[in-house]
Design a protein around this motif. Sequence first.
Motif, PDB file in Angstrom:
ATOM      1  N   SER A  16       0.827  -1.206   0.000  1.00 20.56           N
ATOM      2  CA  SER A  16       0.000   0.000   0.000  1.00 20.56           C
ATOM      3  C   SER A  16       0.861   1.256   0.000  1.00 20.56           C
ATOM      4  O   SER A  16       0.511   2.253  -0.631  1.00 20.56           O
ATOM      5  CB  SER A  16      -0.944  -0.007   1.200  1.00 20.56           C
ATOM      6  OG  SER A  16      -0.203   0.009   2.396  1.00 20.56           O
ATOM      7  N   LEU A  17       2.002   1.231   0.683  1.00 21.45           N
ATOM      8  CA  LEU A  17       2.895   2.393   0.666  1.00 21.45           C
ATOM      9  C   LEU A  17       3.534   2.595  -0.696  1.00 21.45           C
ATOM     10  O   LEU A  17       3.748   3.725  -1.131  1.00 21.45           O
ATOM     11  CB  LEU A  17       3.980   2.237   1.737  1.00 21.45           C
ATOM     12  CG  LEU A  17       3.500   2.361   3.187  1.00 21.45           C
ATOM     13  CD1 LEU A  17       4.640   2.063   4.132  1.00 21.45           C
ATOM     14  CD2 LEU A  17       2.920   3.731   3.435  1.00 21.45           C
ATOM     15  N   LEU A  20       1.087   4.381  -3.306  1.00 19.82           N
ATOM     16  CA  LEU A  20       0.790   5.812  -3.187  1.00 19.82           C
ATOM     17  C   LEU A  20       1.530   6.673  -4.204  1.00 19.82           C
ATOM     18  O   LEU A  20       0.916   7.512  -4.859  1.00 19.82           O
ATOM     19  CB  LEU A  20       1.078   6.286  -1.758  1.00 19.82           C
ATOM     20  CG  LEU A  20       0.112   5.755  -0.700  1.00 19.82           C
ATOM     21  CD1 LEU A  20       0.567   6.204   0.677  1.00 19.82           C
ATOM     22  CD2 LEU A  20      -1.298   6.202  -0.974  1.00 19.82           C
ATOM     23  N   SER A  24      -0.078   9.095  -7.575  1.00 23.97           N
ATOM     24  CA  SER A  24       0.164  10.512  -7.823  1.00 23.97           C
ATOM     25  C   SER A  24       0.608  10.773  -9.261  1.00 23.97           C
ATOM     26  O   SER A  24       0.423  11.876  -9.772  1.00 23.97           O
ATOM     27  CB  SER A  24       1.211  11.047  -6.845  1.00 23.97           C
ATOM     28  OG  SER A  24       2.462  10.475  -7.100  1.00 23.97           O
TER      29      SER A  24
END
Length: 52
Positions: A16-17, A20, A24
């Motif tokens: 999940s990190l 991110l 973007s």
Amino acid sequence: MSRIIRKMSRRAIVQSLLALPALSLFRSQQPVADPDEIVEINGWILRRSDLA
């Protein structure tokens, strides 16, 4: 909140990190500009079609 993190596996947290920054990239894309839009560049008022 800490209970949720304890139940998640380390792999899920890392995935999940890592997702991110990838999200973007999709948000930063410029929308398609109208060629008749009026823009100001260095004090000059121009149509966007004049710049191409």
